[in-house]
Design an enzyme around this catalytic site. Structure first.
Site, PDB file in Angstrom:
ATOM      1  N   PRO A 196      -1.819   3.734  -5.012  1.00  0.00           N
ATOM      2  CA  PRO A 196      -0.789   2.687  -4.898  1.00  0.00           C
ATOM      3  C   PRO A 196      -1.448   1.325  -4.702  1.00  0.00           C
ATOM      4  CG  PRO A 196      -0.925   3.978  -2.875  1.00  0.00           C
ATOM      5  CD  PRO A 196      -1.830   4.640  -3.850  1.00  0.00           C
ATOM      6  N   ASP A 235      -6.190  -0.181  -2.374  1.00  0.00           N
ATOM      7  CA  ASP A 235      -5.487   1.094  -2.337  1.00  0.00           C
ATOM      8  C   ASP A 235      -4.731   1.179  -1.014  1.00  0.00           C
ATOM      9  OD1 ASP A 235      -4.678   3.740  -2.158  1.00  0.00           O
ATOM     10  OD2 ASP A 235      -6.540   4.557  -2.972  1.00  0.00           O
ATOM     11  N   HIS A 236      -3.394   1.165  -1.099  1.00  0.00           N
ATOM     12  CA  HIS A 236      -2.590   1.102   0.120  1.00  0.00           C
ATOM     13  C   HIS A 236      -2.637   2.405   0.930  1.00  0.00           C
ATOM     14  CE1 HIS A 236      -0.249  -1.218   2.705  1.00  0.00           C
ATOM     15  NE2 HIS A 236       0.736  -1.605   1.905  1.00  0.00           N
ATOM     16  N   ARG A 237      -3.184   3.469   0.357  1.00  0.00           N
ATOM     17  CA  ARG A 237      -3.386   4.685   1.145  1.00  0.00           C
ATOM     18  C   ARG A 237      -4.498   4.487   2.160  1.00  0.00           C
ATOM     19  NH1 ARG A 237      -4.799   8.889  -3.449  1.00  0.00           N
ATOM     20  NH2 ARG A 237      -6.193   7.142  -3.888  1.00  0.00           N
TER      21      ARG A 237
END
Length: 466
Positions: free
Chosen positions: A259, A436-438
């Site tokens: 994401p 990467d929003h993770r």
């Protein structure tokens, strides 16, 4: 009077980069009849990652080239055979030659192939060697060879060495496709079993399937086809292969796996540009060292990562773990004639400014020459893409697979800016950080981007913060 016993040895397409399954032969450096020595480069191939020169691991005389330039060959497929002086116990009669090639390389080649391209052996890479394909060697030397046995075997040459992909140049493949001809059903008459345009036409005529496209293909036959024009429409078709194919697959995988979040900031880099000019004029980093704004952007990002190491991370889906990397392997997106590649500087965070400048210059020069090794494009942890060199202000860069962040460096422009309470012209750029929003939440991403901006606005902080 002793008679020299010679046997045939086969050299297979090696795995020149981890996980690669095929490579395209760009050019041959030898031809049948040439003498080769251990370590001599015999051809240059292009994988999905780079162009690599292949040295042969034994001495002898080139007997046959199994594929023409431009052919795509699977890893493990024989590409060249060499007649070598036989060892004790080798069969002397020429008729026994077809058996010798299978036995000879089986014992000697695997240990050498791991270091063919010069960047060290890979551990755990022997699985592919265990899958041995027993290829019946057709002893058919080049037309210049006078040996009687090959003459009898010559009609057998059209049976393709790989057994599943006929030999033909891309224009001929295009012609066959246009005519609806299956190349596997065509009897080749070209050198070394290559299907020619005449072979395709003859087969099509015999099947009463002659059509207009042959004339269209003739227009591209004289040149090695990188692009293929479609007659009457003005369309141009470009084969998807090599670097472009790998880039496309990686970007699709990244876009639909991680994401993405992108943040932007405008920065007054007037002091940074002055600092770059000072370093150029003084030569304090070294007379042969190239100094550019990208160097200070890289140093600023590395310094920010040092302050926030959590952004130098990787998502391990299988283990369900976040891996915070111990060193920063800084990738630099480079546009090359073969497409966009992202080689990286190993342990860039541990280098001085002069060391980083030297590594950056070498990386860019090597990439432009198309000589980047597969090892230099593996293991990256964070990337910079310098879109400013194209006059672009900013963008939303897509992450390289396996990386948590990528920084886009936009064009530096003179813009009106509030400086010390007055609107004055200043050198301004826009930075964009995708992450990467993770792995990276909004706070961490914002802090890293703000740190990079602060360091470029006041480059003296590179010394105090670093």
């Amino acid at each position: 009077m002793t008679t020299e016993v010679r046997s045939l040895r086969e050299f297979k397409m090696p795995d020149v980069g981890e996980g690669l399954t095929e490579a395209e032969i760009l050019s041959w450096s030898v031809k049948p009849g040439d003498t080769v020595t251990d370590g001599q480069v015999v051809c240059e191939v292009e994988t999905a990652k780079a162009a690599v020169e292949l040295p042969i691991p034994f001495n002898g005389v080139v007997e046959r080239l199994f594929f023409p330039e431009g052919a795509t060959v699977d890893v493990g497929t024989v590409i060249i055979s060499v007649a070598v002086a036989g060892e004790a116990g080798a069969a002397a009669p020429a008729a026994a030659a077809p058996v010798a090639p299978v036995a000879a390389p089986a014992e000697a080649e695997p240990a050498r192939r791991e270091v063919l391209v010069g960047y060290g052996p890979r551990t755990g890479g022997t699985q592919r060697r265990a899958r041995r394909t027993t290829t019946t060697t057709v002893v058919a030397p080049a037309p210049a060879a006078p040996a009687p046995a090959p003459v009898a075997a010559a009609p057998v040459v059209p049976a393709q060495p790989t057994g599943d992909r006929p030999l033909a140049k891309p224009p001929v493949r295009k012609l066959a496709k246009d005519l609806g001809v299956d190349l596997r059903a065509v009897t080749p008459t070209g050198p070394d079993g290559v299907v020619t345009r005449e072979d395709v036409h003859a087969h099509a005529a015999a099947a009463a399937a002659v059509a207009a496209p042959p004339a269209e293909s003739a227009a591209v036959a004289p040149v090695e086809p990188v692009v293929v024009a479609t007659a009457g429409t003005g369309d141009v078709r470009v084969p998807i292969k090599g670097v472009r194919k790998a880039t496309a697959q990686a970007m699709v995988a990244s876009a639909f796996t991680a994401p993405h979040v992108t943040e932007f900031v405008q920065v007054d880099v007037t002091r940074t540009m002055k600092f770059v000019r000072r370093l150029k004029e003084s030569g304090e980093l070294g007379r042969d060292i190239r100094v550019s704004p990208l160097l200070l952007v890289a140093k600023a990002l590395l310094t920010a990562i040092k302050r926030h190491p959590e952004i130098n991370a990787q998502w391990d889906e299988a283990a369900q773990e976040i891996v915070i990397r111990g060193q920063v392997n800084l990738g630099i997106a480079a546009a090359t004639p073969r497409g966009l590649i992202v080689p990286n500087i190993k342990d860039a965070g541990g280098r001085t400014l002069s060391g980083l400048a030297a590594a950056l210059g070498e990386l860019i020069d090597t990439a432009r020459l198309g000589k980047t090794s597969p090892n230099d494009m593996q293991g990256g942890t964070v990337t910079i893409t310098n879109v400013g060199v194209f006059g672009v202000d900013t963008g939303t860069p897509i992450l390289n697979p396996g990386e948590a962040a990528i920084l886009a460096f936009g064009a530096v422009r003179e813009l009106p800016w509030v400086h010390k309470g007055k609107v004055v012209p200043r050198q301004v750029t826009t930075l964009a950080l995708s992450f990467d929003h993770r792995l990276v939440d909004g706070e961490l991403g914002s802090r890293v981007l703000a740190d990079v901006a602060a360091l470029l606005e006041y480059p003296k902080r590179l010394i105090t913060w670093g």
